[in-house]
Design an enzyme around this catalytic site. Structure first.
Site: not given
Length: 542
Positions: A38, A135, A175
């Protein structure tokens, strides 16, 4: 991939399934190939979650329980410290030497922060680093995550910092966010900055739902406030497949990509691999079930790779692990694969699997009784035929004796046949679909398809007629008495009828005979040049 060897291509995404080291440990014990921690940041950036924060999607309607088509979350990155995760990486690496732990890190666009995080995870023994620059909620308020990942220049700069602070043998992945106009621009920036590869893609920013009282969900606190969150699950897969394939085509087949976003079974994992992903991260499918899905994933992928090699079964009409349905459309497709000419199989009346006997007999009312009577007669005839076959036959006995030697050789023949089957590896099928993806103008409008209905499979619901009439091209007639649909010659091959038909293979698309029944678009008004076939400037096919 990227110099690393994986026991299988299935891993845990940096999300809820990797909330703690104990969870990753249990996943490794069940056979997962890798895990991305995470996402965590420096202690000065620690945050505290709100609740509720992970809710079922509304994209599948009012569906409750598992198998949700999507989720939305407003969960932030890990609430645990850098020290916790560094110890976790050390212990997991020690106890599971064949499986890989990839560290997911996040910071604002501050060089010293990224360097500190890199030093910590490298010392802990992380085999690779994934930089979360995508995110879509929470962290953006602190100039992290999506706040960094939507700007190509910032992505390139952060990547340079991370690459410089990390030993060359440790892969660095960025990412990528889908919340940009073109994911390729972000991937290019990552590559310019020195990234080994990318992870595509993170969640899609969205608002999952609002009720009739103008209450958004999830609703937090007494004020019942909410925020835009990240949508995950099957509903995001088309976006992920586009991003993976577009980046793979742009960067080349050797550019490492970790695919993620809506992979929930072996088939969808293979979709990502043939689009260009080397390995695949999974989250929402675990939320729907648990870590045990790894057994189905491994077995399913092996089966699919095996079935890819069975061209003999493909010619019989197999699609992946699905056997031939027996529908008239699948029979035609199989015939074409076996060299039968198009004009010999297309354009003839469809009698369905039941042949002429059931033609024109729907499955309701008085027709159902007639069908039952014919079915009973069919059973009686088949029984009589079997009885005739079972009667003693001297010639048949001689044939059986003569064939005994051949039968004894069958196992050897089958074994030899098995040896000739070449099963491709995951690496060999990677990117297989890319050569078939192009710009729209490169597609060929002179190679059309039309719909074909199998009367025997049709349940006479009329859905194909309704959707074609009110959302398509009015190319289906509907018999008021029998409720059978008839495809008309003006079918444009749009495939909307197939998309809404509730019976698999009842309607299939088959090649249009462009010689005897060419497709001529309805222009409404004849074009100025008088050429009604001229689809658009630049077309060279007509």
């Amino acid at each position: 991939m990227a110099g690393l060897t994986f026991i299988n291509p299935f891993g845990l995404a940096s999300a809820t399934p990797t909330t703690s080291a104990d969870m990753i440990r249990r996943a490794f014990e069940q056979g997962w190939g890798f895990a991305v921690t995470k996402t965590f940041g420096l202690d000065k950036d620690l945050m505290t979650n709100v609740s509720p924060r992970i809710v079922r999607g509304t994209t599948s309607g009012h569906k409750f329980g598992p198998n949700q088509g999507s989720f939305l979350n407003i969960e932030i990155i890990s609430e645990k410290t850098v020290a916790y995760w560094c110890k976790a990486i050390q212990e997991l690496k020690r106890d599971f030497p064949k499986q890989h732990v990839i560290a997911s890190i996040m910071a604002a666009a501050i060089q010293a922060d990224w360097e500190e995080l890199c030093a910590a995870v490298v010392a802990a023994g992380a085999v690779a680093i994934e930089c979360n620059l995508s995110c879509p909620h929470g962290t953006g308020d602190k100039s992290m995550g999506l706040a960094c990942g939507q700007d190509a220049d910032t992505v390139e700069q952060i990547t340079r910092w991370v690459r410089a602070a990390t030993p060359a043998h440790i892969p660095v992945f960025i990412k990528v966010t889908p919340n940009v106009t073109d994911t390729r621009s972000i991937a290019r920036a990552a590559k310019r900055g020195g990234a080994t590869g990318v992870t595509a893609v993170n969640t899609i920013s969205g608002l999952m739902g609002v009720d009739a009282l103008a209450q958004p969900w999830p609703a937090v606190g007494n004020a019942k406030g909410s925020t835009y969150g990240g949508m995950s699950g099957n509903a995001t897969r088309p976006v992920a497949l586009k991003a993976i394939s577009a980046i793979a085509k742009d960067m080349g087949p050797d550019f490492p990509i970790m695919g993620t976003g809506g992979a929930d079974n072996a088939d969808t994992v293979l979709q990502m691999i043939v689009c260009g992903a080397s390995i695949v991260q999974i989250c929402s499918a675990i939320q729907n079930q648990d870590y045990s899905i790894i057994y189905d994933l491994i077995t399913g992928l092996k089966a699919l790779l095996y079935m890819r090699a069975r061209t003999d079964l493909q010619k019989q009409g197999w699609v992946g692990q699905s056997p031939p349905s027996g529908s008239i459309g699948r029979q035609i497709a199989s015939a074409l694969m076996n060299g039968v000419k198009l004009q010999d199989v297309v354009g003839r009346p469809s009698k369905g699997a039941g042949g002429k006997r059931y033609t024109g007999l729907p499955k309701f009312g008085e027709y159902a009784a007639s069908r039952q009577m014919l079915r009973q007669r069919e059973i009686e005839e088949a029984t009589k035929a079997r009885e005739e076959e079972q009667k003693p036959n001297a010639a048949a006995e001689v044939t059986l004796r003569e064939g005994a030697g051949i039968m004894n050789k069958d196992p050897e023949t089958k074994e030899q046949k098995q040896e000739e089957i070449k099963i491709e590896s995951v690496h060999e099928v990677k990117g297989k679909v890319l050569s078939r993806l192009s710009q729209w103008m490169q597609l060929k409008p002179n190679e059309q398809v039309v719909a074909l209905v199998d009367e025997e499979l049709c349940i006479n619901c009329g859905k194909c007629y309704m959707t074609c009439n009110d959302s398509g091209y009015q190319a289906i007639d509907f018999d008021a008495k029998t409720h059978f649909p008839t495809i008309k010659s003006n079918c444009t091959g749009c495939t909307l009828c197939v998309s809404v038909c509730p019976i698999p293979d009842c309607i299939v698309m088959v090649p249009r005979d462009m010689v005897n029944n060419p497709y001529v678009p309805d222009r409404g008004v004849t074009p100025a040049d008088g050429n009604i076939r001229n689809a658009a400037a630049g077309y060279k096919y007509f």
